[in-house]
Design a protein around this motif. Structure first.
Motif, PDB file in Angstrom:
ATOM      1  N   ILE A  30       0.872  -1.177   0.000  1.00  0.00           N
ATOM      2  CA  ILE A  30       0.000   0.000   0.000  1.00  0.00           C
ATOM      3  C   ILE A  30       0.901   1.216   0.000  1.00  0.00           C
ATOM      4  O   ILE A  30       1.714   1.401   0.917  1.00  0.00           O
ATOM      5  CB  ILE A  30      -0.920   0.003   1.239  1.00  0.00           C
ATOM      6  CG1 ILE A  30      -1.962  -1.117   1.095  1.00  0.00           C
ATOM      7  CG2 ILE A  30      -1.582   1.368   1.424  1.00  0.00           C
ATOM      8  CD1 ILE A  30      -2.862  -1.282   2.304  1.00  0.00           C
ATOM      9  N   ASP A  31       0.800   2.034  -1.040  1.00  0.00           N
ATOM     10  CA  ASP A  31       1.696   3.190  -1.158  1.00  0.00           C
ATOM     11  C   ASP A  31       1.046   4.211  -2.087  1.00  0.00           C
ATOM     12  O   ASP A  31       0.468   3.830  -3.109  1.00  0.00           O
ATOM     13  CB  ASP A  31       3.051   2.729  -1.733  1.00  0.00           C
ATOM     14  CG  ASP A  31       4.183   3.707  -1.439  1.00  0.00           C
ATOM     15  OD1 ASP A  31       4.070   4.885  -1.857  1.00  0.00           O
ATOM     16  OD2 ASP A  31       5.161   3.309  -0.802  1.00  0.00           O
ATOM     17  N   ASN A  32       1.127   5.494  -1.723  1.00  0.00           N
ATOM     18  CA  ASN A  32       0.569   6.519  -2.617  1.00  0.00           C
ATOM     19  C   ASN A  32       1.624   7.075  -3.572  1.00  0.00           C
ATOM     20  O   ASN A  32       1.346   8.021  -4.313  1.00  0.00           O
ATOM     21  CB  ASN A  32      -0.075   7.663  -1.810  1.00  0.00           C
ATOM     22  CG  ASN A  32       0.947   8.483  -1.055  1.00  0.00           C
ATOM     23  OD1 ASN A  32       2.127   8.124  -0.998  1.00  0.00           O
ATOM     24  ND2 ASN A  32       0.505   9.588  -0.461  1.00  0.00           N
ATOM     25  N   LEU A  33       2.825   6.510  -3.526  1.00  0.00           N
ATOM     26  CA  LEU A  33       3.941   6.896  -4.397  1.00  0.00           C
ATOM     27  C   LEU A  33       4.347   8.358  -4.218  1.00  0.00           C
ATOM     28  O   LEU A  33       4.845   8.979  -5.151  1.00  0.00           O
ATOM     29  CB  LEU A  33       3.648   6.575  -5.876  1.00  0.00           C
ATOM     30  CG  LEU A  33       3.330   5.102  -6.164  1.00  0.00           C
ATOM     31  CD1 LEU A  33       3.157   4.874  -7.669  1.00  0.00           C
ATOM     32  CD2 LEU A  33       4.411   4.166  -5.630  1.00  0.00           C
ATOM     33  N   VAL A  56      -2.668   6.078   2.967  1.00  0.00           N
ATOM     34  CA  VAL A  56      -3.067   5.557   4.296  1.00  0.00           C
ATOM     35  C   VAL A  56      -4.055   6.486   5.002  1.00  0.00           C
ATOM     36  O   VAL A  56      -4.714   6.083   5.961  1.00  0.00           O
ATOM     37  CB  VAL A  56      -1.844   5.284   5.218  1.00  0.00           C
ATOM     38  CG1 VAL A  56      -1.017   4.117   4.697  1.00  0.00           C
ATOM     39  CG2 VAL A  56      -0.987   6.520   5.422  1.00  0.00           C
ATOM     40  N   ALA A  79       4.994   6.805   5.589  1.00  0.00           N
ATOM     41  CA  ALA A  79       5.111   7.963   6.488  1.00  0.00           C
ATOM     42  C   ALA A  79       5.470   9.209   5.704  1.00  0.00           C
ATOM     43  O   ALA A  79       6.044   9.137   4.613  1.00  0.00           O
ATOM     44  CB  ALA A  79       6.193   7.710   7.549  1.00  0.00           C
ATOM     45  N   TYR A 173      14.466   3.038  14.263  1.00  0.00           N
ATOM     46  CA  TYR A 173      15.681   2.929  13.462  1.00  0.00           C
ATOM     47  C   TYR A 173      16.665   4.048  13.764  1.00  0.00           C
ATOM     48  O   TYR A 173      16.272   5.175  14.086  1.00  0.00           O
ATOM     49  CB  TYR A 173      15.373   3.041  11.969  1.00  0.00           C
ATOM     50  CG  TYR A 173      14.414   2.033  11.383  1.00  0.00           C
ATOM     51  CD1 TYR A 173      14.123   0.820  12.023  1.00  0.00           C
ATOM     52  CD2 TYR A 173      13.816   2.294  10.157  1.00  0.00           C
ATOM     53  CE1 TYR A 173      13.240  -0.082  11.444  1.00  0.00           C
ATOM     54  CE2 TYR A 173      12.940   1.391   9.576  1.00  0.00           C
ATOM     55  CZ  TYR A 173      12.655   0.209  10.224  1.00  0.00           C
ATOM     56  OH  TYR A 173      11.790  -0.676   9.647  1.00  0.00           O
ATOM     57  N   ASN A 175      20.027   5.799  11.505  1.00  0.00           N
ATOM     58  CA  ASN A 175      20.048   6.393  10.165  1.00  0.00           C
ATOM     59  C   ASN A 175      20.286   5.279   9.153  1.00  0.00           C
ATOM     60  O   ASN A 175      21.405   4.796   8.999  1.00  0.00           O
ATOM     61  CB  ASN A 175      21.149   7.450  10.072  1.00  0.00           C
ATOM     62  CG  ASN A 175      20.815   8.669  10.915  1.00  0.00           C
ATOM     63  OD1 ASN A 175      20.737   8.576  12.138  1.00  0.00           O
ATOM     64  ND2 ASN A 175      20.579   9.779  10.273  1.00  0.00           N
TER      65      ASN A 175
HETATM   66  N1  NAD Z   1      15.612   6.286   6.227  1.00  0.00           N
HETATM   67  C1  NAD Z   1      15.869   6.386   7.516  1.00  0.00           C
HETATM   68  O1  NAD Z   1      17.008   6.576   7.919  1.00  0.00           O
HETATM   69  C2  NAD Z   1      14.769   6.223   8.535  1.00  0.00           C
HETATM   70  C3  NAD Z   1      15.100   6.385   9.889  1.00  0.00           C
HETATM   71  C4  NAD Z   1      14.108   6.210  10.842  1.00  0.00           C
HETATM   72  C5  NAD Z   1      12.831   5.872  10.458  1.00  0.00           C
HETATM   73  N2  NAD Z   1      12.525   5.750   9.145  1.00  0.00           N
HETATM   74  C6  NAD Z   1      11.154   5.374   8.791  1.00  0.00           C
HETATM   75  O2  NAD Z   1      11.203   4.296   7.869  1.00  0.00           O
HETATM   76  C7  NAD Z   1      10.033   4.332   7.046  1.00  0.00           C
HETATM   77  C8  NAD Z   1      10.430   4.253   5.586  1.00  0.00           C
HETATM   78  O3  NAD Z   1      11.233   5.366   5.259  1.00  0.00           O
HETATM   79  P1  NAD Z   1      12.178   5.419   3.989  1.00  0.00           P
HETATM   80  O4  NAD Z   1      13.483   5.972   4.442  1.00  0.00           O
HETATM   81  O5  NAD Z   1      12.145   4.117   3.268  1.00  0.00           O
HETATM   82  O6  NAD Z   1      11.488   6.574   3.148  1.00  0.00           O
HETATM   83  P2  NAD Z   1      10.622   6.517   1.787  1.00  0.00           P
HETATM   84  O7  NAD Z   1      10.160   7.906   1.538  1.00  0.00           O
HETATM   85  O8  NAD Z   1      11.430   5.881   0.724  1.00  0.00           O
HETATM   86  O9  NAD Z   1       9.403   5.586   2.194  1.00  0.00           O
HETATM   87  C9  NAD Z   1       8.162   6.068   2.659  1.00  0.00           C
HETATM   88  C10 NAD Z   1       7.101   5.475   1.766  1.00  0.00           C
HETATM   89  O10 NAD Z   1       5.807   5.853   2.263  1.00  0.00           O
HETATM   90  C11 NAD Z   1       5.016   6.268   1.160  1.00  0.00           C
HETATM   91  N3  NAD Z   1       3.997   7.190   1.639  1.00  0.00           N
HETATM   92  C12 NAD Z   1       4.180   8.456   2.105  1.00  0.00           C
HETATM   93  N4  NAD Z   1       3.006   9.013   2.467  1.00  0.00           N
HETATM   94  C13 NAD Z   1       2.058   8.064   2.225  1.00  0.00           C
HETATM   95  C14 NAD Z   1       0.655   8.039   2.376  1.00  0.00           C
HETATM   96  N5  NAD Z   1      -0.029   9.103   2.848  1.00  0.00           N
HETATM   97  N6  NAD Z   1      -0.030   6.925   2.024  1.00  0.00           N
HETATM   98  C15 NAD Z   1       0.638   5.847   1.535  1.00  0.00           C
HETATM   99  N7  NAD Z   1       1.978   5.810   1.357  1.00  0.00           N
HETATM  100  C16 NAD Z   1       2.675   6.905   1.702  1.00  0.00           C
HETATM  101  C17 NAD Z   1       5.980   6.907   0.194  1.00  0.00           C
HETATM  102  O11 NAD Z   1       5.494   6.988  -1.128  1.00  0.00           O
HETATM  103  C18 NAD Z   1       7.184   5.974   0.328  1.00  0.00           C
HETATM  104  O12 NAD Z   1       7.121   4.891  -0.564  1.00  0.00           O
HETATM  105  C19 NAD Z   1       9.283   5.616   7.435  1.00  0.00           C
HETATM  106  O13 NAD Z   1       8.259   5.264   8.339  1.00  0.00           O
HETATM  107  C20 NAD Z   1      10.341   6.448   8.127  1.00  0.00           C
HETATM  108  O14 NAD Z   1       9.767   7.336   9.050  1.00  0.00           O
HETATM  109  C21 NAD Z   1      13.461   5.909   8.179  1.00  0.00           C
END
Ligand code: NAD
Length: 312
Positions: A30-33, A56, A79, A173, A175
């Protein structure tokens, strides 16, 4: 096993989807891209994963996917991840990170999910920590609405466990870095500096480069998710490398990894430090080690080599 991965088209989510597919699970994404990309899922969809372009925040559309899939496992990664835009518009950040999370929990409960794994942030929650490495019980003092909304989401996960008996856990997590990372991510500096190495451009360091982070490779984070889904631990678990690495160390490691491939990383430019950034960050991962049996295995050098192998 039937799984739903929210945010599965993103950096971390798509790496998790690949691992679930590889072990034979049925996966619905599930993703809004918004920041994710369908091409991150090219191999997974060819192998049977299904991408539902759903937001979401849209409880009805979300519920329809859950009703169809009836997942045993749910991994919630969708997120709003942009820390700076959370400062500009805290309400929009909370709509996704709190409102969207409640929708996911409600759908998981209604459709009988066995386990729901949440995605939280160590760096975003602890702020300027008094104790390093920082354990889970350290006071939560976010420096941005993003950390606050992630903390609220964790609270709803714990509430659904207490109130409804839903089996949940939240992974905080460090970084995260690795293949498919977007330069706009929380830990985008690794991706940005890898880009500098490839393009021959100059890396820019905000501050003196002695600031530290807890960089953890995405493959280790995926393993933590798989273990968390199998266990019945509840509450919050730090998922990081467990040691501080400075930005200057990162530049040194990347320079060495590049040199092995005949690439030269330019000497960095130093700019004034950015307001609101913590100077040191490092997670105490003993709970994940002892209760989950998880150990991060990929050194920064090995992780950088993995990214560069994919880029060259
Ligand atoms: N990258 C990091 O270092 C890090 C650190 C701590 C936590 N996180 C958490 O890990 C998760 C993934 O992050 P990531 O780094 O892969 O970033 P990312 O932006 O690649 O992934 C987030 C995904 O959520 C999707 N999304 C955003 N809003 C949405 C919505 N309203 N409905 C449906 N989909 C939605 C986006 O399209 C994307 O595919 C997140 O929850 C983020 O908070 C990431």
């Amino acid at each position: 096993m039937d799984c739903i991965v929210t945010g599965g088209a993103g950096f971390i989510g798509s790496n998790l989807v690949d691992a679930l597919i590889a072990r034979g699970d049925q996966v619905a994404v599930i993703d809004n891209l918004k920041t994710g990309k369908a091409e991150n899922l090219a191999a997974a969809t060819a192998a049977g994963a299904v991408l539902h372009r759903v937001d979401v925040r849209d409880a009805e559309a979300l519920g329809a996917v859950f009703a169809q899939v009836r997942p045993a496992l749910v991994f919630h990664l969708a997120a709003q991840i942009d820390v700076r835009s959370s400062v500009d518009d805290p309400r929009a950040d909370a709509d996704v990170n709190v409102g969207g999370t409640i929708n996911v929990l409600a759908a998981a409960l209604e459709h009988g999910a066995r386990r729901v794994v949440n995605t939280s942030t160590g760096g975003g929650l602890y702020g300027d920590a008094e104790l390093l490495p920082t354990p889970e019980e350290h006071p939560v003092r976010p420096l941005a609405p993003y950390g606050q909304s992630k903390h609220a989401a964790e609270g709803y996960f714990a509430l659904y466990t207490r109130l409804h008996g839903l089996s949940t856990v939240s992974l905080r997590y460090g970084n995260v870095y690795g293949p498919r990372q977007d330069v706009h991510g929380e830990a985008g500096v690794v991706a940005i500096f890898c880009g500098c190495l490839m393009d021959g451009t100059t890396p820019r360091i905000f501050g003196d480069g002695h600031q530290t982070r807890d960089w953890v490779e995405v493959g280790d984070v995926v393993t933590a998710n798989l273990l968390a889904a199998q266990s019945d631990i509840t509450g919050a678990l730090n998922i990081g490398w467990g040691q501080e690495t400075s930005v200057l160390d990162l530049v040194r490691e990347l320079g060495a990894a590049g040199a092995d491939r005949g690439l030269r990383l330019a000497a960095p430019d130093f700019l004034p430090a950015r307001a609101g950034e913590v100077s040191r960050s490092c997670l105490d991962v003993r709970r994940a080690r002892t209760e989950l049996g998880w150990t991060p295995r990929t050194t920064l050098r090995d992780g950088l080599d993995r990214i560069l192998s994919g880029l060259l």
